[in-house]
Design a protein around this motif. Structure first.
Motif, PDB file in Angstrom:
ATOM      1  N   ALA A  32      23.462   6.779  -3.738  1.00  0.00           N
ATOM      2  CA  ALA A  32      22.336   6.249  -4.523  1.00  0.00           C
ATOM      3  C   ALA A  32      22.475   4.740  -4.687  1.00  0.00           C
ATOM      4  O   ALA A  32      21.508   3.996  -4.530  1.00  0.00           O
ATOM      5  N   ASP A  35      21.780   3.067  -1.338  1.00  0.00           N
ATOM      6  CA  ASP A  35      20.349   3.128  -1.007  1.00  0.00           C
ATOM      7  C   ASP A  35      19.563   2.130  -1.841  1.00  0.00           C
ATOM      8  O   ASP A  35      18.664   1.447  -1.336  1.00  0.00           O
ATOM      9  N   ARG A  36      19.935   2.065  -3.135  1.00  0.00           N
ATOM     10  CA  ARG A  36      19.197   1.135  -3.993  1.00  0.00           C
ATOM     11  C   ARG A  36      19.458  -0.303  -3.586  1.00  0.00           C
ATOM     12  O   ARG A  36      18.558  -1.131  -3.556  1.00  0.00           O
TER      13      ARG A  36
ATOM     14  N   ALA B  56      20.782  11.396  -9.668  1.00  0.00           N
ATOM     15  CA  ALA B  56      20.796   9.951  -9.384  1.00  0.00           C
ATOM     16  C   ALA B  56      19.505   9.578  -8.672  1.00  0.00           C
ATOM     17  O   ALA B  56      19.158  10.159  -7.654  1.00  0.00           O
ATOM     18  N   THR B  57      18.780   8.653  -9.255  1.00  0.00           N
ATOM     19  CA  THR B  57      17.509   8.267  -8.644  1.00  0.00           C
ATOM     20  C   THR B  57      17.628   6.913  -7.987  1.00  0.00           C
ATOM     21  O   THR B  57      18.473   6.102  -8.338  1.00  0.00           O
ATOM     22  N   LEU B  58      16.739   6.724  -7.016  1.00  0.00           N
ATOM     23  CA  LEU B  58      16.697   5.437  -6.330  1.00  0.00           C
ATOM     24  C   LEU B  58      15.955   4.408  -7.161  1.00  0.00           C
ATOM     25  O   LEU B  58      16.134   3.216  -7.028  1.00  0.00           O
ATOM     26  N   GLN B  65      23.167   6.388 -16.337  1.00  0.00           N
ATOM     27  CA  GLN B  65      23.356   6.245 -14.890  1.00  0.00           C
ATOM     28  C   GLN B  65      23.845   4.842 -14.547  1.00  0.00           C
ATOM     29  O   GLN B  65      24.720   4.656 -13.706  1.00  0.00           O
ATOM     30  N   GLU B  69      27.216   4.097 -12.716  1.00  0.00           N
ATOM     31  CA  GLU B  69      27.162   3.360 -11.451  1.00  0.00           C
ATOM     32  C   GLU B  69      27.980   2.084 -11.516  1.00  0.00           C
ATOM     33  O   GLU B  69      28.545   1.637 -10.520  1.00  0.00           O
TER      34      GLU B  69
END
Lengths: 156, 266
Positions: A32, A35-36, B56-58, B65, B69
């Motif tokens: 993630a 990708d971000r 987990a989102t983009l 999160q 992260e």
């Protein structure tokens, strides 16, 4: 300091936690994040490109504007020139026309005068003949004496 | 705590705090408090991180999160800076070590008597003699925990050394270094084996020593200086707040370095 079976328990727990992290925690999280990062990088790049495009477009637009202005100026100048030309031409034409009308008038006057002269001459001839008839007290044969009359008309 | 009767001298108080709740005899003694707290904290780590990883989102990340992260990014950066091979195990291993050790160390900040006296109270209710109900809440003050972590890393060091360099290459690294003459090979071997074993030992003892000492000072402050312990606890806790993440970070960093060395082929 007593080392005992707790060590084995901790070791097993450690192995399990590492395995779990490796299998289920790290890949999706790191994926993630990466990708971000890529998405953000793409976005930044796109915005940079857009800014460059905008600059380019602005430059193009101003150039076109300048060109258009120049063209307009040329057209106006041409139009002015053409206007002058048209006026000149019209004046010329008018003058020619006027001259033509004048000449026509003059020739008409001439023709009229000639005709009047001719008429006058003929009337004089008739008058002369009638005068001569009166003088001679006798009729003169107009046809027989046409040559004399013509000669007389000529002389007038 | 002084209410617990005449048997509770200062010495007894300290002794009580440094004893694990144990089950079993001899080697087969299990420190149930160490095991329970460390496993519970490990579960807190993997479950909370897993819950974030699952969703987990983009897009715009939530606050938790972001926090997770941040840690992942920090560990990832440390691994990238130090470890130059390709190994999918190193980063998750480092993350596990860092967060788990950090959580276990942070148990040190909980006031020294809270959980032990709670355990004594519960033990008393269950019919045990409260004086013999022990509860050591900081798993990293138990050498078993730190040694287990260090041995785990050590096993991986040996495994990757042999995998990358072959058994012969690994042996050669032990005897042909630092004096590359055949008649000094035995001497090299002694030196290198000591150096090799020193790595996990230092790893385990550093973490254990720092946390044990920190805990001991909390106990001493609580047991010896009466009412003055209030500012003293605060000062020591503030100082200890630096030690806790630092030790977790050092443990992680050295594990990466040792594994990186194991991957280097000369």
């Amino acid at each position: 300091m007593n080392i005992n079976a707790t060590l084995l328990g901790e070791l097993i727990a450690f192995v399990f936690f590492v395995w779990f992290t490796m299998k289920y925690v790290w890949p999706p999280l790191n994926g993630a994040i990466e990708d971000r990062q890529k998405k953000i990088a793409d976005g930044l790049e796109a915005s940079e490109r857009a800014a460059k495009d905008l600059e380019l477009a602005q430059a193009k637009a101003s150039e076109q504007l300048k060109e258009a202005k120049a063209q307009a100026a040329t057209i106006i100048e041409q139009a002015k020139k053409r206007e002058n030309q048209i006026i000149d031409e019209a004046a010329q034409k008018a003058r020619v026309e006027a001259e033509k009308i004048l000449a026509q008038g003059q020739s008409e006057i001439e023709a009229e005068r000639n005709r009047a002269k001719e008429d006058l001459r003929k009337q004089v001839a008739v008058l002369a003949i009638s005068g001569a008839e009166k003088i001679l007290e006798r009729s003169i044969d107009a046809t027989a004496h046409a040559d004399i009359l013509d000669k007389l008309v000529e002389e007038l | 705590m002084a209410a617990n009767g005449e048997a509770l001298t200062t010495q007894g108080y300290i002794q009580h705090h440094l004893t694990n709740a144990a089950v079993g005899e001899g080697f087969w003694t299990w420190h149930v408090d160490t095991l329970a707290w460390s496993i519970a904290l490990g579960l807190v780590f993997i479950l909370s991180f897993r819950s974030v990883a699952k969703k987990a989102t983009l897009g715009v990340p939530g606050k938790f999160q972001c926090f997770v992260e941040m840690i992942v990014e920090f560990v990832s950066q440390s691994v990238k800076d130090t470890f130059h091979g390709k190994n999918a195990l190193i980063a998750p291993l480092s993350l596990t070590i860092f967060v788990w050790v950090l959580l276990m160390n942070f148990m040190d900040i909980i006031p020294v008597d809270f959980l032990p006296s709670f355990a004594q109270w519960v033990g008393g209710l269950m019919g045990y003699d409260p004086h013999h109900v022990y509860m050591k809440v900081v798993p990293t003050t138990d050498l078993n925990t730190t040694l287990a972590l260090a041995l785990g890393v050590f096993a991986l060091m040996i495994y990757y050394s042999i995998k990358i360099k072959g058994f012969g290459g690994f042996m050669k690294e032990l005897y042909a270094h630092p004096f590359n003459t055949p008649w000094l090979y035995w001497f090299n071997f002694i030196l290198e084996v000591i150096a090799l074993i020193a790595k996990p030992m230092s790893l385990a003892l550093r973490l254990f020593g720092n946390l044990y000492a920190g805990e001991l000072i909390f106990i001493l402050i609580a047991g010896l200086i009466g009412i003055w312990q209030l500012p003293a606890h605060f000062i020591w806790a503030a100082f200890h707040l630096l030690v806790i993440p630092l030790q977790a970070f050092i443990f992680m960093m050295l594990s990466i370095v040792y594994l990186s060395l194991a991957h280097e082929d000369h």
